[in-house]
Motif scaffolding. Structure first.
Motif: not given
Length: 192
Positions: A83-84, A126-130, A132-134, A139-140
């Motif tokens: 995605v980036d 899309i911004r909210l999805g990205i 959440q992914a960030l 966390e990882r």
């Protein structure tokens, strides 16, 4: 039906007005790939955002010595791809590979960009999805830097209880950072 799954995911992120949804869903095309297919190759541009309807995939990094680092797994229902690279329109630094036969919907960057410009609600989703992914990536990073192998494994099982059934163990071992030969010991220690 993949568009029904896509609608559920979109609604969970940020429900779209009917017109925005109609324009958004129109940009997605069916796509399928066999097991062990490279969808994105490091050094090349990412052309698509994927929506995973079936199957399991991984994003991984390959260093100069040929060592792999599995960064993330994707499976239904979720967005996938590098995605980036897609959003920045830069060559990918990572590979995106199917681990099982996979069924997707995919949208081109050009179409995605156009519908985001036309509908601010799509851009917000899309911004909210990205975002959440960030949050998941952060966390990882904490897990990688602070957790033992056992704690990483337990956290993974809490987050994705079905993962042992869908992802080959050698990739899970790589994701956690343990030697594949020790992975069965880790499974037994956590289950025991």
């Amino acid at each position: 039906m993949p568009t029904h799954q896509l609608k559920q995911l979109v609604d969970a992120l940020h429900p779209l007005p009917n017109l925005a949804w109609d324009d958004f869903v129109r940009i997605w095309q069916p796509f399928s790939a066999k097991r062990k297919t490279l969808l994105t190759v490091a050094g090349e541009r990412e052309h698509y955002l994927y929506f995973v309807a079936e199957g399991v995939q991984r994003v991984y990094y390959l260093d100069e010595q040929g060592r792999e680092a599995t960064l993330v797994f994707t499976y239904a229902p979720s967005f996938g791809g590098v995605v980036d690279a897609l959003m920045l329109q830069q060559p990918a630094r990572y590979f995106y590979e199917t681990l099982t036969p996979s069924v997707f919907l995919r949208a081109s960057f050009t179409d995605l960009q156009a519908v985001m410009q036309q509908h601010p609600a799509v851009e917000t989703m899309i911004r909210l999805g990205i975002t959440q992914a960030l949050s998941g990536v952060l966390e990882r990073l904490v897990e990688l830097q602070c957790y033992s192998s056992t704690e990483k494994f337990r956290t993974l099982l809490r987050r994705s209880p079905h993962i042992l059934q869908v992802v080959p163990h050698k990739y899970l071992a790589n994701y956690i950072g343990v030697d594949p030969t020790n992975f069965s010991k880790l499974i037994n220690s956590v289950k025991g």
